[in-house]
Structure formats: C-alpha cells, structure tokens
Design an enzyme around this catalytic site. Structure first.
Site, short mmCIF file in Angstrom:
data_model
loop_
_atom_site.label_atom_id
_atom_site.label_comp_id
_atom_site.label_asym_id
_atom_site.label_seq_id
_atom_site.Cartn_x
_atom_site.Cartn_y
_atom_site.Cartn_z
N HIS A 18 96.30 51.17 31.96
CA HIS A 18 96.49 50.81 30.54
C HIS A 18 95.83 49.47 30.22
CE1 HIS A 18 99.56 53.97 30.69
NE2 HIS A 18 99.96 53.37 31.80
N SER A 20 70.17 34.93 22.89
CA SER A 20 70.31 35.16 21.46
C SER A 20 69.28 34.30 20.75
CB SER A 20 71.72 34.76 21.01
OG SER A 20 71.72 34.49 19.63
N GLU A 27 74.93 47.36 27.55
CA GLU A 27 75.29 47.93 26.24
C GLU A 27 74.39 49.12 25.88
OE1 GLU A 27 77.00 44.16 23.79
OE2 GLU A 27 74.92 44.06 24.42
N LYS A 66 74.22 31.89 24.50
CA LYS A 66 74.51 33.30 24.79
C LYS A 66 73.69 33.85 25.95
CE LYS A 66 76.63 35.96 22.43
NZ LYS A 66 76.55 36.34 21.03
#
Ligand code: ARG
Length: 460
Positions: free
Chosen positions: A158, A279, A292, A285
C-alpha cells in the site's frame, strides 16, 4: 493516372486522386522488404524444383532479386506509391530487371499469402530482438543485485513501509518478471512459426507446389494446415502485442519507481547524467526523462494491441484489406518497446544506490513490528492474534516516545507484556528482520544469494 499495370486487364480508369493517398501501404511496409525478398526466393526455387518455372527463369528471378536487395540497401531503390505496397514495388522492379521471368514469380501465390508470410517472418525476428533486449535488462538488474545483497531498504505494501527487504531482492523480483516476458515472446515465436506461403489467395492453388520446401527454406517448422487460416489469421501479431504490452507494463512499474526514488523525498537512487536531463529554467533540476518516457510509452503499446484486436475482431474469412492495418501497430509497438528495454538496461546499470538513505527510511514506520509479534508467538506461545494486539500497543508506546522499536526500553515493553525478556531485542533491528526471512524466496541475504546464483547460471 493510367490503369495499374499489375491488374490493368480489367480496369479502364485509374484510382481517384485521393485513393492514391489512401490505399498505399508502401510508406510502412517497405520495412518488410528483406522478408519479402526471402519469401520470393524460397517460392521461386520451389517453383523451379517442381518444374513450374524453368531454371533459366529461376536464375533471372534470383539475379533480379539480388539486384533489388542491393538497391534497397544502398538507398537507390525507388519506392512508388502508385505501386501500393512492398510486394508490387519489388515485383514491378523485378519485371524491369528480369523481363518476362518476373511475371512467372507470382504463379501459385497471392499477395495474401505473401504478406502473411513476410509479416510472420518479421514478427518472429522481433520476438528474438525483444528477447535480446530483455536479457540486457536482466543483466543490468543482476549486476545491481549482486552489489546490493545487504543493502536494506523499506519494502512497501500500500506504499506504506511494511517490512524491510534488500535492494538485491527487489532487483531480483524484476528479473523474474522480465524472465516471464521472455518466455511469452518465445512462446509467440514458437506458435507463429508455421508458413502460410502456398495458401495463395485463400483456397490453395491447383499447381503442384511443395509447401514443406518453402516452409523449410524460410526456417518455419511446417506449413500452415489450412489456407483460409493461413491468409487471414493475425493472432500471432496479437500475441506479440500482448507480450509487448505485458513487458511494457513491467517496464512502466520499474520506471515509475525510479521516478519516485530519484526524487529528493526518497533519494534512494541517483540516475547518471547519461540518462537524465536538465531543466531549461530551473538549474537545480535533474529530470528522469528517460524513465518517464519509458513509462509513457506503455500507453502506446497497449493502444497498439487494442487497435489491432479491434481491427480483426469482426472480420469474415478470409482476407480483407482491413488487415493492412496490422503492420503499423506491430511496428509501432516494437519501436516503442525495443529502445525502452535498452534504455532501461543502461539507466539501471548506471544508477547509484544511496544505501544510507535506504537504510534510514527502512527504519521509519515500525517495519519490524511483525518480528516482535512473531517473537511473542515463538517465545511466549501466544496466539498470533493476541501477539498482534500486544505489538500494536508497544508500537503505540514507541510512537509516543518518538523512538524506533529497537530503541524502546525493555521496561516500556514489559509494562505492556511482563513476560517479554531482553532476548526480544535481537529481533527488532531491520538487519535481524531481513536475516530472519529465510523461507524459500525470502529476502534473507543467504536466500537472495541463491537467487543470484540461479540467474547468473541462467544468463550465462
Ligand atoms: N498491402 C497489403 C497488406 O498489407 C498486401 C495484401 C494485399 N492483398 C490484396 N488482395 N489487396 O495487407
């Protein structure tokens, strides 16, 4: 536009302008060129052996096909939309190169069995490529597993801290999943390995052909038994797409976890420069773009499966041009899956594990509570349900005092269950918890080493 020279006999007018854009498949099925040439070679040789065409014609055909192969390889072959597809493009060029012999190649054959054969050959090779990439990924996972047998991390259920596990154990779970993916591709390749060539348009052919021969030439186990099935079935493509979809979902899970784990909140892993991007606006970043994108491409692969299943679901036997829609879905899925597997392999082999961070988070959330309950069962002969209750009270007390279970004073535990002795302390650390999980398949380092040994042998 003049009538098509391949079927001009019955046609007076050419296709509508828009049809020239709408019907051709050459834009994508030129990827079948190699398979089409090999299929034609096998078919031509068989025709000659059977005395259906002469040796002289065969030689002219084979020579022409070799020239075409070279032209395609060198990029000088001119693919023409007016010639619809790869089959007619090659046949038309062959006519220029080989003269009348070329017109005999299509004896006892149709584009329907031709495309079914080409496509099976292509999907068979795609299964092999998927397997090779899956092996690379398994090897990358195994490499990290080998280096992290005693690296403790939180195991989740969970998404809550459940029980500590090792990072090696985690890597091995994915090795198992990708191992099953390999068997799915292998099954697909095995089942599809029957040759439709000789099914002709749909009903077979009156010529005395030798389908065993062409099947063998193309590396198929046998000819397909039924010509209607031969030209129309695309379950092999669906199986490939199903296997690809399941592999992609495994990739997606793994990619999703990496995206979380490299975020500062977790900080479990650091992805290398080679597999991250910066970025354009936020200099701090380090984005897990590759992970992704892998996660995102899963949607595409599943979409390909759904699209093709929808195309074939209502078709009557035998061939319908609907089936021309099969190839792009499979090409698209393969183009998404194959690089995703390779990128994941590279990214995973390259990542740095933050063992201190994993260890710190492995302690959070009382992950050894089950070990305490098990101690009560094993040492005080308590029923597990009562032990569960007592442990709950002890965890509550630890929470109030703001300490981990292995730092809770013994007296505090004894206030709740007087029979508890100092012996309990030896099971309350995460190290002890992991080491205790000695059951087959469990996370104890000794068990994990066995799993690593198994896969090292298997991936040799
Ligand atoms: N381009 C077609 C396909 O991809 C080849 C078979 C065409 N056969 C036909 N009868 N139109 O399926």
């Amino acid at each position: 536009m003049s009538t098509n020279k391949m079927w001009g006999g019955r046609f007076e007018g050419g296709p509508a302008k828009i049809m020239e854009e709408f019907t051709p498949s050459i834009g994508f099925d030129q990827r079948l060129a190699g398979e089409d040439l090999n299929g034609s070679r096998a078919h031509a040789k068989m025709l000659a052996i059977q005395g259906i065409i002469t040796r002289v014609d065969l030689d002219a055909i084979l020579k022409g096909l070799s020239t075409i192969e070279a032209e395609i390889r060198e990029g000088t072959f001119e693919f023409k939309r007016a010639l619809e597809d790869i089959h007619l493009n090659i046949e038309s060029r062959l006519a220029e190169l080989a003269g009348p012999a070329a017109g005999r190649l299509h004896t006892a054959r149709s584009r329907n069995d031709q495309v079914a054969t080409d496509f099976r050959l292509w999907v068979r090779a795609a299964c092999t490529r998927a397997d090779e990439s899956l092996i690379l990924l398994q090897q990358a996972l195994l490499q990290q597993a080998t280096a992290n047998v005693t690296t403790i991390m939180p195991g989740f259920t969970h998404m809550q801290s459940a029980q500590p596990v090792t990072f090696a154990h985690y890597c091995l779970a994915y090795i198992e999943m990708f191992g099953r993916d390999r068997t799915r591709f292998a099954d697909t390749a095995k089942r599809l390995n029957e040759c439709p060539l000789g099914s002709a348009a749909l009903a077979g052919t009156p010529y005395f052909i030798d389908r065993e021969y062409t099947a063998r030439q193309l590396g198929f186990a046998r000819p397909m038994r039924n010509s209607l099935d031969g030209v129309s079935s695309r379950d092999f493509a669906l199986e490939y797409l199903a296997a690809a979809t399941i592999a992609a979902t495994h990739l997606s899970k793994l990619a999703g976890e990496l995206v979380q784990w490299c975020s500062p909140g977790f900080g479990f892993v650091k992805l290398s420069d080679a597999f991250t991007t910066g970025s354009s606006i936020m200099p701090q970043k380090r984005n897990p773009d590759a992970a992704e994108l892998i996660r995102g491409k899963t949607g595409r692969v599943l979409g390909d499966f759904v699209a093709l299943a929808t195309v074939v679901k209502g078709l009557v036997l035998a061939y319908g041009t609907d089936l021309q829609e099969d190839k792009e879905r499979v090409f698209d899925a393969a183009d998404a899956l194959e690089p995703s597997l390779k990128v994941m392999a590279g990214m995973f082999a390259d990542l740095t594990v933050n063992t201190a961070r994993m260890r710190a988070l492995a302690n959070a959330g009382y992950p050894t509570a089950t070990d305490l309950a098990d101690w009560l069962v094993q040492n005080l002969n308590m029923p597990f349900r009562d032990a569960h209750h007592v442990t709950g009270s002890i965890v509550k007390r630890a929470e109030e005092l703001g300490v981990d279970l292995d730092h809770l004073p013994l007296e505090e535990m004894q206030k709740i269950e007087p029979a508890i002795t100092a012996d309990v302390m030896k099971v309350l650390s995460v190290e002890a918890s992991v080491a205790a999980r000695m059951s087959y398949g469990g996370t104890a380092p000794d068990r994990v080493r066995e799993q690593i040994f198994f896969w090292k042998e298997k991936l040799k």
